[in-house]
Scaffold this motif. Sequence first.
Motif, PDB file in Angstrom:
ATOM      1  N   ILE A 106       0.816  -1.214   0.000  1.00 27.71           N
ATOM      2  CA  ILE A 106       0.000   0.000   0.000  1.00 27.71           C
ATOM      3  C   ILE A 106       0.857   1.274   0.000  1.00 27.71           C
ATOM      4  N   GLY A 107       2.037   1.217   0.621  1.00 27.17           N
ATOM      5  CA  GLY A 107       2.911   2.382   0.627  1.00 27.17           C
ATOM      6  C   GLY A 107       3.362   2.767  -0.771  1.00 27.17           C
ATOM      7  N   THR A 108       3.651   1.757  -1.582  1.00 24.55           N
ATOM      8  CA  THR A 108       4.049   1.991  -2.972  1.00 24.55           C
ATOM      9  C   THR A 108       2.890   2.599  -3.759  1.00 24.55           C
ATOM     10  N   VAL A 109       1.706   2.081  -3.527  1.00 26.15           N
ATOM     11  CA  VAL A 109       0.518   2.602  -4.204  1.00 26.15           C
ATOM     12  C   VAL A 109       0.310   4.078  -3.852  1.00 26.15           C
ATOM     13  N   ALA A 110       0.507   4.421  -2.573  1.00 25.99           N
ATOM     14  CA  ALA A 110       0.257   5.787  -2.114  1.00 25.99           C
ATOM     15  C   ALA A 110       1.156   6.803  -2.801  1.00 25.99           C
ATOM     16  N   ARG A 111       2.339   6.388  -3.195  1.00 22.00           N
ATOM     17  CA  ARG A 111       3.298   7.332  -3.791  1.00 22.00           C
ATOM     18  C   ARG A 111       2.921   7.737  -5.205  1.00 22.00           C
ATOM     19  N   ASP A 112       2.150   6.905  -5.894  1.00 20.38           N
ATOM     20  CA  ASP A 112       1.879   7.213  -7.302  1.00 20.38           C
ATOM     21  C   ASP A 112       0.538   6.641  -7.748  1.00 20.38           C
ATOM     22  N   LEU A 113      -0.519   6.994  -7.034  1.00 19.81           N
ATOM     23  CA  LEU A 113      -1.843   6.485  -7.370  1.00 19.81           C
ATOM     24  C   LEU A 113      -2.492   7.391  -8.417  1.00 19.81           C
ATOM     25  N   PRO A 114      -2.855   6.848  -9.573  1.00 21.55           N
ATOM     26  CA  PRO A 114      -3.514   7.663 -10.600  1.00 21.55           C
ATOM     27  C   PRO A 114      -4.828   8.254 -10.092  1.00 21.55           C
ATOM     28  N   ALA A 115      -5.137   9.458 -10.552  1.00 19.21           N
ATOM     29  CA  ALA A 115      -6.360  10.136 -10.128  1.00 19.21           C
ATOM     30  C   ALA A 115      -7.604   9.310 -10.449  1.00 19.21           C
ATOM     31  N   ALA A 116      -7.570   8.619 -11.577  1.00 18.81           N
ATOM     32  CA  ALA A 116      -8.736   7.814 -11.977  1.00 18.81           C
ATOM     33  C   ALA A 116      -8.975   6.676 -10.978  1.00 18.81           C
ATOM     34  N   ASP A 117      -7.887   6.052 -10.501  1.00 17.99           N
ATOM     35  CA  ASP A 117      -8.029   4.962  -9.530  1.00 17.99           C
ATOM     36  C   ASP A 117      -8.526   5.497  -8.187  1.00 17.99           C
ATOM     37  N   LEU A 118      -8.045   6.681  -7.806  1.00 20.09           N
ATOM     38  CA  LEU A 118      -8.511   7.287  -6.558  1.00 20.09           C
ATOM     39  C   LEU A 118     -10.010   7.579  -6.635  1.00 20.09           C
ATOM     40  N   THR A 119     -10.458   8.023  -7.793  1.00 15.78           N
ATOM     41  CA  THR A 119     -11.889   8.294  -7.989  1.00 15.78           C
ATOM     42  C   THR A 119     -12.705   7.015  -7.833  1.00 15.78           C
ATOM     43  N   VAL A 120     -12.204   5.925  -8.391  1.00 15.31           N
ATOM     44  CA  VAL A 120     -12.890   4.631  -8.263  1.00 15.31           C
ATOM     45  C   VAL A 120     -12.972   4.216  -6.800  1.00 15.31           C
ATOM     46  N   LEU A 121     -11.855   4.350  -6.069  1.00 16.45           N
ATOM     47  CA  LEU A 121     -11.820   3.961  -4.663  1.00 16.45           C
ATOM     48  C   LEU A 121     -12.779   4.811  -3.829  1.00 16.45           C
ATOM     49  N   LYS A 122     -12.822   6.113  -4.128  1.00 17.47           N
ATOM     50  CA  LYS A 122     -13.752   6.993  -3.411  1.00 17.47           C
ATOM     51  C   LYS A 122     -15.202   6.566  -3.657  1.00 17.47           C
ATOM     52  N   GLY A 123     -15.493   6.200  -4.894  1.00 22.47           N
ATOM     53  CA  GLY A 123     -16.841   5.755  -5.223  1.00 22.47           C
ATOM     54  C   GLY A 123     -17.220   4.484  -4.491  1.00 22.47           C
ATOM     55  N   LEU A 124     -16.256   3.573  -4.358  1.00 25.69           N
ATOM     56  CA  LEU A 124     -16.524   2.312  -3.662  1.00 25.69           C
ATOM     57  C   LEU A 124     -16.711   2.537  -2.166  1.00 25.69           C
ATOM     58  N   VAL A 125     -15.937   3.465  -1.589  1.00 25.18           N
ATOM     59  CA  VAL A 125     -16.104   3.778  -0.170  1.00 25.18           C
ATOM     60  C   VAL A 125     -17.464   4.444   0.064  1.00 25.18           C
ATOM     61  N   GLN A 126     -17.891   5.291  -0.874  1.00 18.64           N
ATOM     62  CA  GLN A 126     -19.215   5.901  -0.755  1.00 18.64           C
ATOM     63  C   GLN A 126     -20.301   4.824  -0.805  1.00 18.64           C
ATOM     64  N   ARG A 127     -20.087   3.828  -1.667  1.00 15.42           N
ATOM     65  CA  ARG A 127     -21.051   2.722  -1.726  1.00 15.42           C
ATOM     66  C   ARG A 127     -21.058   1.956  -0.404  1.00 15.42           C
ATOM     67  N   MET A 128     -19.860   1.769   0.194  1.00 14.11           N
ATOM     68  CA  MET A 128     -19.788   1.095   1.497  1.00 14.11           C
ATOM     69  C   MET A 128     -20.567   1.864   2.556  1.00 14.11           C
ATOM     70  N   ALA A 129     -20.455   3.197   2.518  1.00 12.54           N
ATOM     71  CA  ALA A 129     -21.182   4.024   3.488  1.00 12.54           C
ATOM     72  C   ALA A 129     -22.680   3.800   3.352  1.00 12.54           C
ATOM     73  N   GLU A 130     -23.161   3.756   2.130  1.00 14.96           N
ATOM     74  CA  GLU A 130     -24.590   3.542   1.882  1.00 14.96           C
ATOM     75  C   GLU A 130     -25.013   2.138   2.329  1.00 14.96           C
ATOM     76  N   GLU A 131     -24.174   1.152   2.040  1.00 17.00           N
ATOM     77  CA  GLU A 131     -24.493  -0.225   2.432  1.00 17.00           C
ATOM     78  C   GLU A 131     -24.450  -0.373   3.943  1.00 17.00           C
ATOM     79  N   ALA A 132     -23.489   0.312   4.586  1.00 16.48           N
ATOM     80  CA  ALA A 132     -23.372   0.246   6.045  1.00 16.48           C
ATOM     81  C   ALA A 132     -24.634   0.793   6.703  1.00 16.48           C
ATOM     82  N   ARG A 133     -25.183   1.867   6.131  1.00 24.00           N
ATOM     83  CA  ARG A 133     -26.430   2.414   6.675  1.00 24.00           C
ATOM     84  C   ARG A 133     -27.572   1.416   6.542  1.00 24.00           C
ATOM     85  N   GLY A 134     -27.463   0.559   5.533  1.00 23.96           N
ATOM     86  CA  GLY A 134     -28.480  -0.472   5.345  1.00 23.96           C
ATOM     87  C   GLY A 134     -28.248  -1.709   6.196  1.00 23.96           C
TER      88      GLY A 134
END
Length: 223
Positions: A106-134
Motif C-alpha cells: 500500500i505504501g508503494t501505491v500511495a506514492r503514485d496512485l492515478p487520479a482515476a483509480d482514486l476516484t474509483v476507490l472513493k466511489g466504492l467507499v461511498q457505496r460502502m457508506a450507503e451499504e453500512a447504513r443499510g
Amino acid sequence: MAEDVQARIKQLILRRRLTPGDPLPTETELVAMLDVSRNSVREALKALQAMRIVEIRHGFGTYVGALTLEPFVEGVAFRAAVRHLQGEPSLYELMEVREALEAGLIGTVARDLPAADLTVLKGLVQRMAEEARGGQVQSATDRAFHLALYRSLGNHLLSEVLDAFWAALRRVREDLADDRQDPQVTYRRHQEIVDALEAGDGHRAVAAMHRHFDGIRRRLTGK
C-alpha cells in the motif's frame, strides 16, 4: 501414466501458443498424437480440467481453460477450515499472509496512485457508506475495493494472488459462519485508507491498512 499424459498436453498448449478459449485437438487426435490409450487421455483431461487448465464442453470439444487460481483458493480455504476446526490458528495465519501482502504494497501505491483509480476507490467507499447504513457492507464491494487498490501497479499475477487470498479468507469465514463485522467500522477503515492515499502519505496508508486488519484479527482471536 496419467501424469505423463497431463504433462504432454500442457507442453502441446505451450508449443502451439494456445490461449484460454482456444480449441485443443479432439480426444481421438490426442490418442493418436500421444500414442496412449483413450482412457489415459480422458483421465488426464479430467485432471487438467480440475486445475482449470482445460475446459471440457460436452458435445463441443475440449478447450484451453481460464487458467485461474480458483483451485488454489478452494484448496487453501478448505485447508484453513479443516485445521481451524481442529483447533489450529489456520484462519488467523491466512489473514496474516493477506495482511503482509497488502500492507507491504500500500505504501508503494500511495506514492503514485492515478487520479482515476482514486476516484474509483472513493466511489466504492461511498457505496460502502450507503451499504453500512443499510446494515451490511456487501462482499462484492469490499472485493472490488481491494482489486482497485493495487491496479496501478500493473502486475496481473499480483492482482490475482491478492484476490485469491481475499477470496480464500472470505470463503472459509462463510463456511464457518464467521460474519460478525460491524458495517460502520468496515466503512470507516476503508475510508481511512482512501484518505491516506489521497494525501499521498505512504506511512499513514500502511497504518490504516493494519488497522483494517486489526478488526479481522480481533474477531478471529476474540480479543
